[in-house]
Design an enzyme around this catalytic site. Structure first.
Site, PDB file in Angstrom:
ATOM      1  CE  LYS A  67      -3.960   1.855   2.606  1.00  0.00           C
ATOM      2  NZ  LYS A  67      -4.831   1.634   3.784  1.00  0.00           N
ATOM      3  CB  SER A 103      -8.154   3.303   2.582  1.00  0.00           C
ATOM      4  OG  SER A 103      -7.325   2.779   3.592  1.00  0.00           O
ATOM      5  CB  SER A 127      -8.216   0.395   5.445  1.00  0.00           C
ATOM      6  OG  SER A 127      -8.970   1.567   5.310  1.00  0.00           O
TER       7      SER A 127
HETATM    8  N1  GLN Z   1     -13.194   3.775   6.250  1.00  0.00           N
HETATM    9  C1  GLN Z   1     -12.561   4.116   7.468  1.00  0.00           C
HETATM   10  C2  GLN Z   1     -12.121   5.561   7.435  1.00  0.00           C
HETATM   11  O1  GLN Z   1     -12.275   6.171   6.453  1.00  0.00           O
HETATM   12  C3  GLN Z   1     -11.390   3.220   7.739  1.00  0.00           C
HETATM   13  C4  GLN Z   1     -10.197   3.566   6.924  1.00  0.00           C
HETATM   14  C5  GLN Z   1      -8.974   2.769   7.320  1.00  0.00           C
HETATM   15  O2  GLN Z   1      -9.066   1.726   7.960  1.00  0.00           O
HETATM   16  N2  GLN Z   1      -7.833   3.308   6.972  1.00  0.00           N
HETATM   17  O3  GLN Z   1     -11.636   6.061   8.389  1.00  0.00           O
END
Ligand code: GLN
Length: 483
Positions: A82, A157, A181
């Site tokens: 990532k 994400s 994510s």
């Molecule tokens: N969707 C969640 C957020 O936007 C989790 C994102 C993540 O785990 N980085 O905060």
């Protein structure tokens, strides 16, 4: 469970790769050539990568690896990272214009460990800007498409990591999980995604979003590959002050087809309540039946406090984000546009206006608001109390039960453009994943089956440091799927 982009050769699991390469070193070159053929064919549509390393460079590293004779546990596996995980000499953008040309001078601890264990970095994957999102549509560059259906999102994400692994454009990947994510994209792409216990994997070199929630973990095509990667990346790191001082390892040996113990399994009623799609519910209940037919006892419990966890999560995550992202000022980090401002606030404002996308700005503003004098007690402190209570409830629950299961996401993967303009719908995709991060627990998403031709993930979680039993139960779900 593989989408049509995968070929037999490109889907080789790590253990097989390791064994084949030990017999015949040339197999590694054949494998790499095949993965790059898949990439050339499908990456123009999927767009899983932000930075892809040239094939010649990767083949060169493979040659050096074979010469060294130290194939390690990863045996030449192609690892996608990532793009918020720092890589020395390779651009690390975080999916943001702000870091578009940032090249870190050092490797994250997990990257050093991958390299030392015979892994070859294949590229850096697309993500929601600064990991804020659930669909990868918040990337400043382009959205990534779901290999199962190009009209749908891969989740986020870590959507690029999950799409790359699902489509066999990498052997495995690393993602980061602050509120789901890793698990959400794993669920939407039919892959296995594991968020370790907070502190089990070093965060050194991970660009911070919500530091008290962030963890790095593997995304893989099978439970065994996820276990192998966890064995490589876990362990104490003096460079991360929140790193746990525990003896770890041996996760691979939990990946067996029979339960190592007659686990007492619990389903939390609030996780299968309102908002759950009937397709997801269908797959989930089939998985439960399979577990019961294998002699595991599944019981139901209510946890009313869970209603507050999504709000508590977003308050804490935004508060931490507003503080973590203050460093992007164009001096220490970030773009350096032509600024003629005389006052530093003008310069700061211009850098941040140009460098951050809409969602990131919104969260910084909300985070700063939440932490402001007079409001702090009502928002941040209250959320912190919910977090504490939630943790205590989970501790009580796991005195009675070994493991818990739930649907990872309440819905099938949304269409591109479908939820991104509706924050409430978007945030509610995280309803079953965020409580896990608040409590610091380990959790894994494993494919439970298909509904309407789309993958549905099952979340398996447990008390701190229960990764072994989680991998064991996930393996049982994986083998019973194809029965
Ligand atoms: N969707 C969640 C957020 O936007 C989790 C994102 C993540 O785990 N980085 O905060």
């Amino acid at each position: 469970m593989l989408p049509p982009q995968c070929t037999r050769l490109a889907s080789t699991p790590i253990r097989v790769l390791r064994e084949r390469v030990a017999e015949d070193p040339d197999f590694l070159f054949e494998y790499i050539e095949e993965v790059y053929r898949v990439i050339e064919r499908h990456e123009p549509q999927i767009r899983a990568y932000i930075t892809l390393r040239p094939k010649e460079e990767v083949l060169g590293e493979a040659e050096a690896l074979l010469k060294s004779g130290k194939l390690g546990p990863l045996g030449g596996a192609l690892v996608a990272l990532k793009d918020n995980i720092s890589t020395r000499g390779i651009r690390t953008t975080c999916g943001s214009r702000m870091l578009e040309s940032y090249v870190p001078p050092y490797d994250a601890t997990v990257v050093s460990k991958i390299k030392e264990s015979g892994g070859i970095i294949v590229g850096k994957t697309n993500m929601d800007e600064f990991a804020m999102g659930s669909t990868t549509e918040n990337s400043a560059f382009y959205p990534t498409r779901n290999p199962w259906d190009y009209e749908r999102v891969p989740g986020g994400s870590s959507g690029g990591s999950a799409a790359a692994v699902a489509a066999c454009e990498a052997t495995v990947a690393l993602g980061s999980d602050t509120g789901g994510s890793i698990r959400l994209p794993a669920s939407y792409t039919g892959t296995v995604g594991l968020k370790p216990t907070y502190g089990l994997v070093s965060r050194y070199g991970l660009v911070a979003y919500g530091s008290s929630l962030d963890q790095i973990g593997p995304i893989a095509r099978c439970v065994e590959d996820a276990a192998i990667v966890l064995d490589v990346i876990s362990g104490h790191d003096p460079r991360d002050s929140t790193s746990l001082r525990v003896e770890v390892g041996g996760f691979e040996k939990y990946v067996v087809d029979e339960p190592l113990k007659s686990y007492r399994v619990v389903v939390i009623e609030e996780m299968i309540g309102e908002g759950l799609d009937k397709e997801v519910a269908g797959v989930f209940s089939k998985v439960l039946k399979k577990l019961e037919s294998r002699g595991l006892r599944v019981e139901y419990r209510s946890m009313p406090l869970l209603r507050y966890s999504l709000s508590a999560y977003y308050i804490i995550a935004m508060a931490e984000a507003s503080s973590n992202l203050a460093r992007y000022d164009g001096l220490r980090y970030g773009i350096q546009p032509e600024v003629e401002a005389v006052h530093w606030t003008d310069a700061y404002g211009r850098v941040r206006t140009a460098g951050f996308g809409y969602e990131v700005k919104r969260r910084i503003l909300l985070g700063a608001y939440i932490l402001s004098e007079g409001l702090y007690e009502g928002y941040y402190l209250k959320a912190a109390k919910v977090r504490r209570l939630l943790y205590e409830e989970f501790v009580r629950l796991f005195r009675e039960y070994d493991l818990a299961v739930s649907p990872t996401s309440p819905t099938l993967p949304p269409r591109i453009g479908e939820v991104i303009t509706d924050p409430i719908r978007l945030f509610s995709l995280d309803v079953n994943t965020t409580p896990i991060n608040l409590a610091g627990l380990p959790a894994l998403s494993v494919p439970g089956g298909l509904a309407n031709g789309l993958p549905v993930g099952v979340q398996v979680f447990g008390p701190p440091l229960s990764e072994g039993p989680i991998l064991n139960l996930a393996r049982i779900i994986e083998v019973s799927r194809s029965e």
